[in-house]
Design a protein around this motif. Structure first.
Motif, PDB file in Angstrom:
ATOM      1  N   GLY A 167      43.368-101.672 -78.977  1.00 17.11           N
ATOM      2  CA  GLY A 167      44.599-100.966 -78.636  1.00 17.11           C
ATOM      3  C   GLY A 167      44.670-100.451 -77.212  1.00 17.11           C
ATOM      4  O   GLY A 167      45.758-100.293 -76.665  1.00 17.11           O
ATOM      5  N   SER A 168      43.539-100.174 -76.580  1.00 16.99           N
ATOM      6  CA  SER A 168      43.539 -99.670 -75.209  1.00 16.99           C
ATOM      7  C   SER A 168      43.906-100.782 -74.233  1.00 16.99           C
ATOM      8  O   SER A 168      43.511-101.931 -74.411  1.00 16.99           O
ATOM      9  CB  SER A 168      42.162 -99.111 -74.841  1.00 16.99           C
ATOM     10  OG  SER A 168      41.859 -97.973 -75.613  1.00 16.99           O
ATOM     11  N   SER A 169      44.656-100.429 -73.194  1.00 16.43           N
ATOM     12  CA  SER A 169      45.077-101.399 -72.180  1.00 16.43           C
ATOM     13  C   SER A 169      44.134-101.341 -70.982  1.00 16.43           C
ATOM     14  O   SER A 169      43.263-100.464 -70.888  1.00 16.43           O
ATOM     15  CB  SER A 169      46.493-101.082 -71.717  1.00 16.43           C
ATOM     16  OG  SER A 169      46.509 -99.848 -71.005  1.00 16.43           O
ATOM     17  N   THR A 170      44.345-102.253 -70.052  1.00 16.96           N
ATOM     18  CA  THR A 170      43.570-102.230 -68.812  1.00 16.96           C
ATOM     19  C   THR A 170      43.738-100.902 -68.083  1.00 16.96           C
ATOM     20  O   THR A 170      42.773-100.335 -67.566  1.00 16.96           O
ATOM     21  CB  THR A 170      43.991-103.390 -67.891  1.00 16.96           C
ATOM     22  OG1 THR A 170      43.609-104.627 -68.502  1.00 16.96           O
ATOM     23  CG2 THR A 170      43.318-103.297 -66.531  1.00 16.96           C
ATOM     24  N   ALA A 171      44.972-100.388 -68.046  1.00 13.69           N
ATOM     25  CA  ALA A 171      45.229 -99.117 -67.359  1.00 13.69           C
ATOM     26  C   ALA A 171      44.436 -97.983 -68.002  1.00 13.69           C
ATOM     27  O   ALA A 171      43.861 -97.136 -67.309  1.00 13.69           O
ATOM     28  CB  ALA A 171      46.725 -98.796 -67.374  1.00 13.69           C
TER      29      ALA A 171
END
Length: 390
Positions: A73-77
Motif C-alpha cells: 500500500g505504501s507509495s514511492t513518496a
C-alpha cells in the motif's frame, strides 16, 4: 500523524507460482491504475496493505514460468520520505516519517508471508522502493523452513544498464574512452549508481558523482580504479562542469533534473534514467530540445511475456523491468536445478555475476532491444538530430 494499518485478507488457496514480485506504486496515477478493480469491487477507498495486482508469465521452450505481482500500500513518496529521514530535524515531522517507513516494512513483511505461505513462491523478488526495507537476517527469519530464494533484481539490472550505456554511447557518438568526456552519475553510491561508477572508472572519462552524503561518496571513491578522475557533489545544482553523459538512479518520487540544469551543463547530453518513477520527466525532455536525449534504462524484451490485464506499467508490449526479469531468470535456474547460489546471495549486487546473468537471460529469451523513452521507441530521426547538434 497516525497511520492506520488496513489489511485485506488475500485468498489462501491459490495456484503455486514460480515467482512473487513484491513492489510498490510509484505515483498517484500508478496507484489509481493498480487499485482500480479493488476500489470498484469493494466500494472502499482505503488502499490495502498488500494487493495481488496481476499475473505475468513467460515461456521458455515447453516450460511456462508463472509470477504474481504483489503490491504494498505504501507509495514511492511514502517510502522515500522514510528512507531519507536522517536529514529531518523537526521531531514531529521525523516521527511521522518513521511511522511511514515502519508501515512500509510491515506491509513488506505481510507480502513476504503471503508469497511464502499462500503463493508458495520459489523465488521472491523486490521491485521499486521495497528493496530497501528489509535486511537479510529478517528475510531468513521470515523464510523459516521454506526454501525460497530472494533477490533484489539489481545484479541483472546493473548488467543491463552497463550494456545499454555502452550501446547508447556507440549509437549517439559519446566517447567514454576520452578524457574530455564528463559522465555525471546521480545517486552514485546507491546500489545501481555504485556498480555503474565502479565499472566506468576503468575508462578515461571523468566521473562526476552526486550523492547527498559526502561520507558515502568518499567511501565510493576507494572502490574506483586508481587511474579514475572524479569530482564529488552533494547536489545536482553544485555541478559546474559540462556534461556529456548522464545516468540517474535515485529513489526520488519526483523529477530531479530540470531544463535549467541541462542548459547549465551544456545542452547536449545523452541520458539514461533507470529510476522508477523517472528522475527525468517527459516535460523536461520536451523543453530541453533535440540535444537532450533521454533513454529508459534497465528495461529488457521477451517475446513470450504475457501480462494479465495488459502491461499497464508504462512500458511497450513484450518489455519488462530488468529486476523483474532477474526473478524469472532465477526461477528458471531453480526449475532446471542449475542455481548454485545461496538463497540470499542475490540480495547483494556483484559484478562477477554480470556475465553469467546476461548469458542466462539470453537462455530465457530476455534481450536488449530498441532504445525507448517512456515506452516509446527512439526513432532514427531523433538519433540523427541528437548526433548533429553542435
Amino acid at each position: 500523524m497516525y497511520i492506520n494499518i488496513f489489511f485485506i485478507k488475500l485468498e489462501v488457496k491459490m495456484p503455486k507460482v514460480n515467482l512473487a514480485f513484491i513492489t510498490n506504486t510509484r505515483s498517484e496515477i500508478d496507484r489509481d491504475i493498480v487499485y482500480a478493480h479493488h476500489f470498484v469491487e469493494t466500494g472502499n477507498k482505503f488502499v490495502p496493505d498488500i494487493f495481488n495486482w496481476k499475473k505475468v508469465n513467460i515461456t521458455i521452450g515447453d516450460q511456462c514460468l508463472s509470477s504474481q505481482m504483489v503490491v504494498i500500500g505504501s507509495s514511492t513518496a511514502d517510502l522515500y520520505s522514510g528512507l531519507r529521514n536522517e536529514s529531518v530535524s523537526d521531531a514531529r515531522q521525523k516521527k511521522e516519517i518513521l511511522e511511514r517507513i515502519h508501515q512500509g516494512k510491515t506491509q513488506t513483511r505481510l507480502a513476504i508471508v503471503h508469497a511464502l505461505d499462500d503463493l508458495r513462491a520459489d523465488v521472491i523478488c523486490f521491485g521499486a522502493s521495497t528493496k530497501n526495507l528489509l535486511k537479510v537476517p529478517e528475510l531468513q527469519q521470515l523464510n523459516g523452513q521454506h526454501t525460497s530464494v530472494f533477490t533484489l533484481g539489481d545484479s541483472y539490472t546493473a548488467a543491463v544498464c552497463v550494456e545499454q550505456i555502452k550501446k547508447a554511447c556507440e549509437r549517439g557518438g559519446v566517447d567514454f574512452y576520452s578524457p574530455q568526456t564528463n559522465f555525471l552519475i546521480v545517486g552514485a553510491y546507491g546500489l545501481l549508481g555504485r556498480l555503474v561508477s565502479r565499472y566506468f572508472s576503468q575508462f578515461a572519462c571523468q566521473l562526476l558523482l552526486v550523492g547527498r552524503d559526502i561520507t558515502q561518496l568518499k567511501k565510493l571513491t576507494t572502490e574506483l580504479k586508481s587511474s579514475c578522475r572524479f569530482r564529488l557533489y552533494q547536489k545536482c545544482t553544485d555541478v559546474n562542469e559540462q556534461v556529456h553523459l548522464l545516468f540517474t538512479a535515485t529513489n526520488s518520487p519526483e523529477s530531479i533534473i530540470t531544463p535549467h540544469l541541462i542548459k547549465d551543463w551544456g545542452g547536449k547530453i545523452l541520458a539514461l534514467d533507470v529510476a522508477e518513477p523517472p528522475n527525468i520527466t517527459p516535460d523536461v525532455c520536451q523543453r530541453s530540445g533535440s540535444g537532450f536525449l533521454r533513454l529508459d534504462a534497465g528495461v529488457v524484451r521477451n517475446d513470450t511475456l504475457y501480462f494479465e490485464n495488459g502491461n499497464q506499467m508504462g512500458l511497450r508490449d513484450n518489455t519488462i523491468f530488468a529486476c523483474f526479469a532477474e526473478g524469472f531468470i532465477v526461477a528458471h535456474l531453480l526449475a532446471q536445478k542449475q542455481l548454485s547460489l545461496p538463497a540470499y546471495d542475490l540480495m547483494k549486487v556483484r559484478e562477477d555475476y554480470f556475465a553469467n546473468l546476461l548469458a542466462y537471460a539470453d537462455q530465457c529469451g530476455f534481450i536488449l532491444h530498441d532504445f525507448q523513452s517512456f515506452g516509446q521507441i527512439i526513432t532514427a530521426e531523433q538519433w540523427r538530430k541528437f548526433i548533429t547538434v553542435a
